[in-house]
Design an enzyme around this catalytic site. Structure first.
Site, PDB file in Angstrom:
ATOM      1  N   ARG A  55       0.177  -1.241  -0.043  1.00 33.31           N
ATOM      2  CA  ARG A  55       0.240  -0.177  -0.320  1.00 33.31           C
ATOM      3  C   ARG A  55       0.893   1.237  -0.161  1.00 33.31           C
ATOM      4  NH1 ARG A  55      -5.344  -1.696   2.249  1.00 33.31           N
ATOM      5  NH2 ARG A  55      -6.201  -3.698   0.761  1.00 33.31           N
ATOM      6  N   ASP A  56       2.138   1.170  -0.069  1.00 36.05           N
ATOM      7  CA  ASP A  56       2.561   2.754  -0.204  1.00 36.05           C
ATOM      8  C   ASP A  56       3.962   2.203  -0.929  1.00 36.05           C
ATOM      9  OD1 ASP A  56       3.401   5.175   0.008  1.00 36.05           O
ATOM     10  OD2 ASP A  56       4.616   5.014   2.443  1.00 36.05           O
ATOM     11  N   LEU A  57       4.523   1.420  -1.730  1.00 41.80           N
ATOM     12  CA  LEU A  57       5.268   1.501  -3.137  1.00 41.80           C
ATOM     13  C   LEU A  57       5.813   2.645  -3.743  1.00 41.80           C
ATOM     14  CD1 LEU A  57       4.257  -1.996  -4.294  1.00 41.80           C
ATOM     15  CD2 LEU A  57       5.851  -1.204  -2.753  1.00 41.80           C
ATOM     16  N   ASN A  61      10.966   3.507  -1.028  1.00 45.88           N
ATOM     17  CA  ASN A  61      10.909   2.886  -0.158  1.00 45.88           C
ATOM     18  C   ASN A  61      11.839   1.983  -0.782  1.00 45.88           C
ATOM     19  OD1 ASN A  61       9.315   3.868   1.618  1.00 45.88           O
ATOM     20  ND2 ASN A  61       7.564   3.022   1.145  1.00 45.88           N
TER      21      ASN A  61
END
Length: 222
Positions: A55-57, A61
């Site tokens: 959910r936060d690629l 990151n």
């Protein structure tokens, strides 16, 4: 205590920022290699039981190891991939979580306006992978320009318009894959297995131009 490896190569975002300043694109073969490795990490999440979504690629990151291999980090946003907003209250809670944890230029369209009865699945990450792949080619997410101009990122994402620069050094097949991943309708996006099949087909074509792979510093030895 939790012991994590030290990766001196920084993040993929750092590498792409340097390249953006120099207008130095990655070779297509290197784009495909890096993206395939990120996808393998995502497949481990999506094929777990239960299926998990990051959910936060985003490029910030993804760390780079000493041999240039990507390592996905920041798992605080990870959650069960398949969830249904059974009520309006649950929908608002999910939307608030996504607003807090999912970076806007990489956030899937369905996460901007979650309605009661809406079901999310792991293909929210497929959209983010499309943004990562675009950034590997052109240094940043296709929706960061809207953010930098002060325009609505949400409207840009919901429109799903992807601009390919006129001086793009990349193949049409790679651009077609980006557009396939950035399909606004989640139901029409591929699952990670299909993505990897497409990436392997690209890799089978061999080296496809560019001006140098990523080289990360070797660790200090004391």
């Amino acid at each position: 205590m939790l012991l994590l490896p030290y990766l001196p190569g920084g993040t993929l975002h750092d590498e792409l920022s340097v390249r953006a300043a120099e207008r130095r694109h990655l070779p297509e073969s290197e784009v495909v290699r890096l993206f395939a490795a990120v996808c393998e990490g995502v497949r481990a999440m999506h094929e777990s039981r239960p299926a998990l979504a990051h959910r936060d690629l985003k490029t910030a990151n993804v760390l780079l190891s000493t041999d240039g291999s990507p390592v996905i980090m920041d798992l605080g946003s990870m959650a069960e991939a398949r969830v249904t907003a059974e009520t309006g209250a649950v929908a608002r809670h999910l939307q608030d979580l996504c607003a807090e944890r999912c970076s806007m230029p990489y956030r899937a369209p369905e996460l901007f306006n979650i309605q009661a009865g809406h079901t999310l699945d792991e293909r929210t990450d497929i959209w983010s992978l499309g943004c990562v792949l675009y950034a590997l080619c052109f240094f940043k997410s296709p929706f960061e320009a809207a953010h930098e101009r002060g325009d609505s990122v949400a409207l840009a994402v919901l429109a799903g318009t992807v601009h390919v620069p006129d001086d793009s050094p990349y193949s049409q097949d790679l651009m077609d894959l980006i557009r396939r991943l950035l399909t606004v309708s989640a139901a029409d996006r591929p699952f990670i297995g299909e993505v990897l099949d497409a990436v392997k087909a690209l890799a089978a074509r061999g080296d496809m131009g560019g001006d140098g792979a990523i080289h990360t510093p070797q660790p200090l030895v004391t």
